[in-house]
Design an enzyme around this catalytic site. Structure first.
Site, PDB file in Angstrom:
ATOM      1  N   GLU A 106      17.813  95.009 -36.393  1.00 37.07           N
ATOM      2  CA  GLU A 106      16.938  95.552 -37.444  1.00 37.07           C
ATOM      3  C   GLU A 106      15.923  94.527 -37.945  1.00 37.07           C
ATOM      4  OE1 GLU A 106      20.263  95.860 -37.354  1.00 37.07           O
ATOM      5  OE2 GLU A 106      20.868  97.874 -37.966  1.00 37.07           O
ATOM      6  N   GLU A 142      26.910  99.839 -35.570  1.00 37.19           N
ATOM      7  CA  GLU A 142      27.637 100.157 -36.813  1.00 37.19           C
ATOM      8  C   GLU A 142      28.532 101.379 -36.631  1.00 37.19           C
ATOM      9  OE1 GLU A 142      23.913 100.062 -38.998  1.00 37.19           O
ATOM     10  OE2 GLU A 142      24.681  98.440 -40.245  1.00 37.19           O
ATOM     11  N   GLY A 170      22.348 100.914 -36.004  1.00 31.73           N
ATOM     12  CA  GLY A 170      23.284 101.965 -36.409  1.00 31.73           C
ATOM     13  C   GLY A 170      24.271 102.311 -35.297  1.00 31.73           C
TER      14      GLY A 170
HETATM   15  C1  HXC Z   1      13.965 105.979 -32.080  1.00 30.29           C
HETATM   16  C2  HXC Z   1      14.245 105.045 -30.020  1.00 30.29           C
HETATM   17  C3  HXC Z   1      15.164 104.098 -30.539  1.00 30.29           C
HETATM   18  C4  HXC Z   1      15.470 104.167 -31.933  1.00 30.29           C
HETATM   19  C5  HXC Z   1      14.942 103.734 -28.431  1.00 30.29           C
HETATM   20  N1  HXC Z   1      14.153 104.768 -28.711  1.00 30.29           N
HETATM   21  N2  HXC Z   1      15.567 103.299 -29.532  1.00 30.29           N
HETATM   22  N3  HXC Z   1      13.656 105.963 -30.780  1.00 30.29           N
HETATM   23  N4  HXC Z   1      14.829 105.125 -32.656  1.00 30.29           N
HETATM   24  N5  HXC Z   1      16.352 103.369 -32.524  1.00 30.29           N
HETATM   25  C6  HXC Z   1      13.308 105.525 -27.784  1.00 30.29           C
HETATM   26  C7  HXC Z   1      12.062 104.732 -27.396  1.00 30.29           C
HETATM   27  O1  HXC Z   1      11.047 104.878 -28.359  1.00 30.29           O
HETATM   28  C8  HXC Z   1      11.707 105.407 -26.079  1.00 30.29           C
HETATM   29  O2  HXC Z   1      11.086 106.634 -26.348  1.00 30.29           O
HETATM   30  C9  HXC Z   1      13.060 105.718 -25.474  1.00 30.29           C
HETATM   31  O3  HXC Z   1      13.990 105.724 -26.551  1.00 30.29           O
HETATM   32  C10 HXC Z   1      13.506 104.685 -24.450  1.00 30.29           C
HETATM   33  O4  HXC Z   1      13.420 103.389 -25.065  1.00 30.29           O
HETATM   34  P1  HXC Z   1      12.612 102.156 -24.431  1.00 30.29           P
HETATM   35  O5  HXC Z   1      12.309 101.224 -25.539  1.00 30.29           O
HETATM   36  O6  HXC Z   1      11.480 102.629 -23.587  1.00 30.29           O
HETATM   37  O7  HXC Z   1      13.732 101.553 -23.449  1.00 30.29           O
HETATM   38  P2  HXC Z   1      13.935 100.016 -23.006  1.00 30.29           P
HETATM   39  O8  HXC Z   1      12.607  99.397 -22.683  1.00 30.29           O
HETATM   40  O9  HXC Z   1      15.004 100.063 -21.952  1.00 30.29           O
HETATM   41  O10 HXC Z   1      14.488  99.282 -24.288  1.00 30.29           O
HETATM   42  C11 HXC Z   1      15.755  99.644 -24.827  1.00 30.29           C
HETATM   43  C12 HXC Z   1      15.923  99.035 -26.248  1.00 30.29           C
HETATM   44  C13 HXC Z   1      14.738  99.450 -27.120  1.00 30.29           C
HETATM   45  C14 HXC Z   1      16.042  97.513 -26.150  1.00 30.29           C
HETATM   46  C15 HXC Z   1      17.271  99.575 -26.782  1.00 30.29           C
HETATM   47  O11 HXC Z   1      14.554 100.890 -27.036  1.00 30.29           O
HETATM   48  C16 HXC Z   1      14.897  99.085 -28.568  1.00 30.29           C
HETATM   49  O12 HXC Z   1      14.685  97.936 -28.938  1.00 30.29           O
HETATM   50  N6  HXC Z   1      15.227 100.081 -29.399  1.00 30.29           N
HETATM   51  C17 HXC Z   1      15.313  99.912 -30.833  1.00 30.29           C
HETATM   52  C18 HXC Z   1      16.583  99.153 -31.201  1.00 30.29           C
HETATM   53  C19 HXC Z   1      16.654  98.954 -32.714  1.00 30.29           C
HETATM   54  O13 HXC Z   1      15.783  98.303 -33.308  1.00 30.29           O
HETATM   55  N7  HXC Z   1      17.653  99.518 -33.330  1.00 30.29           N
HETATM   56  C20 HXC Z   1      17.864  99.456 -34.805  1.00 30.29           C
HETATM   57  C21 HXC Z   1      17.183 100.642 -35.468  1.00 30.29           C
HETATM   58  S1  HXC Z   1      17.298 100.509 -37.237  1.00 30.29           S
HETATM   59  P3  HXC Z   1       9.579 106.955 -25.807  1.00 30.29           P
HETATM   60  O14 HXC Z   1       9.313 108.325 -26.359  1.00 30.29           O
HETATM   61  O15 HXC Z   1       8.702 105.875 -26.316  1.00 30.29           O
HETATM   62  O16 HXC Z   1       9.729 106.902 -24.310  1.00 30.29           O
HETATM   63  C22 HXC Z   1      18.859 100.926 -37.586  1.00 30.29           C
HETATM   64  C23 HXC Z   1      19.225 100.916 -39.056  1.00 30.29           C
HETATM   65  C24 HXC Z   1      20.634 101.347 -39.254  1.00 30.29           C
HETATM   66  O17 HXC Z   1      19.648 101.227 -36.738  1.00 30.29           O
HETATM   67  C25 HXC Z   1      20.942 101.600 -40.705  1.00 30.29           C
HETATM   68  C26 HXC Z   1      20.895 103.014 -41.102  1.00 30.29           C
HETATM   69  C27 HXC Z   1      21.855 103.940 -40.432  1.00 30.29           C
END
Ligand code: HXC
Length: 270
Positions: free
Chosen positions: A144, A124, A121
């Site tokens: 995703e 996006e 997102g």
């Molecule tokens: C909720 C999130 C998050 C997310 C990160 N965090 N991304 N929480 N939703 N999308 C939180 C983690 O849980 C963590 O919290 C804190 O942020 C720091 O993240 P880390 O993972 O510890 O950091 P790092 O190791 O540096 O990795 C960074 C990262 C990773 C590669 C960006 O966080 C990641 O893969 N995030 C998810 C990316 C993703 O899949 N995005 C798409 C989401 S679905 P805690 O509390 O554990 O410390 C989507 C659908 C869109 O976007 C359509 C609808 C609008």
């Protein structure tokens, strides 16, 4: 344009965003402000952006809007913790994309100033803006697929238009990230600058546009968007239905729970 150095800077803090109405003359700044969660886009944050843009659109003292995050993250995607347990019908009823549609309908130009992660997102949201200035550390992607779902806020449509089918397919199906330099060579972003300059460069571009006729700017933006919006509407509708459908799968639950529990997902295809 008149120089208005004596005017007081108008700052408004909401729960998840900070707004400066006159960050520069005629330029407003919206800063996403959930740094610990890498600016994950929960529903309230998106609502705050929508409400702010509506107000800024009606404010004659604002001609261009800049949206930014922080150095580490523009936004790491929609909030996985908020979505993980939802069913397809919950997602349909929440209807978060009406918020995105209203953001998309903002008449004034919006520049995304992106540093660090712009994922899911977050990517996006950057693509929903009209132009993107990236720091050299910016990473764009639609990961995703790694959490058992797919882009839902325009990624399959806008990325394909920006990068072409082959590269968009690779990014969406592998979840790999695109560097700022590569994003620029594909035309996804306007330019890449050193990390200490990305916000300044966005302001510089905003100031240049703010010096033009607001009427001309508004109409030109509307016309450029018209060049693909008729198809975009249909494409967004199609993408949304498929995005909701992933929430009927075990794989989406497994993928999102694995992210939250910090383990590898075990996808079974059901
Ligand atoms: C909720 C999130 C998050 C997310 C990160 N965090 N991304 N929480 N939703 N999308 C939180 C983690 O849980 C963590 O919290 C804190 O942020 C720091 O993240 P880390 O993972 O510890 O950091 P790092 O190791 O540096 O990795 C960074 C990262 C990773 C590669 C960006 O966080 C990641 O893969 N995030 C998810 C990316 C993703 O899949 N995005 C798409 C989401 S679905 P805690 O509390 O554990 O410390 C989507 C659908 C869109 O976007 C359509 C609808 C609008």
């Amino acid at each position: 344009m008149t120089i208005r150095s004596s005017i007081k800077v108008q700052k408004i803090n909401m729960e998840f965003i900070k707004v400066t109405e006159n960050a520069r003359p005629y330029v407003a700044l919206i800063q996403l402000n959930r740094p610990k969660e890498l600016n994950a886009l929960n529903l309230q944050l998106m609502g705050e952006i929508r409400d702010t843009l509506k107000k800024l659109d009606e404010n004659d003292e604002v001609r261009v809007v800049v949206i930014t995050g922080n150095e580490r993250a523009f936004a790491a995607g929609a909030d996985i913790k908020q979505m993980a347990g939802k069913t397809a019908i919950d997602m349909l009823n929440i209807d978060q994309f009406s918020t995105w549609d209203q953001i998309r309908k903002t008449k004034k130009p919006i520049i995304a100033a992106v540093s660090g992660f712009a994922l899911g997102g977050g990517c996006e949201l950057a693509m929903t803006c009209d132009m993107i200035i990236a720091s050299e550390t910016a990473k764009f992607g639609q990961p995703e697929i790694k959490i058992g779902t797919m882009p839902g806020a325009g990624g399959t449509q806008r990325l394909t238009k920006a990068l072409g089918k082959a590269k968009a397919m690779e990014l969406v199906l592998t979840g790999d990230f695109l560097s700022a330099e590569d994003a620029c060579s594909y035309g996804l972003v306007n330019r890449v600058v050193p990390v200490e300059l990305y916000l300044e460069e966005a302001f510089r571009l905003a100031a240049k546009i703010a010096a033009m006729s607001p009427v001309g700017v508004k109409l030109a933006k509307e016309s450029i968007n018209r060049s693909y919006e008729t198809h975009l509407d249909e494409g967004l509708h199609f993408e949304r239905k498929n995005f909701y459908l992933t929430f009927a799968s075990e794989d989406q639950k497994e993928g999102m729970n694995a992210f939250i529990e910090k383990r590898r997902p075990d996808f079974k295809g059901n």
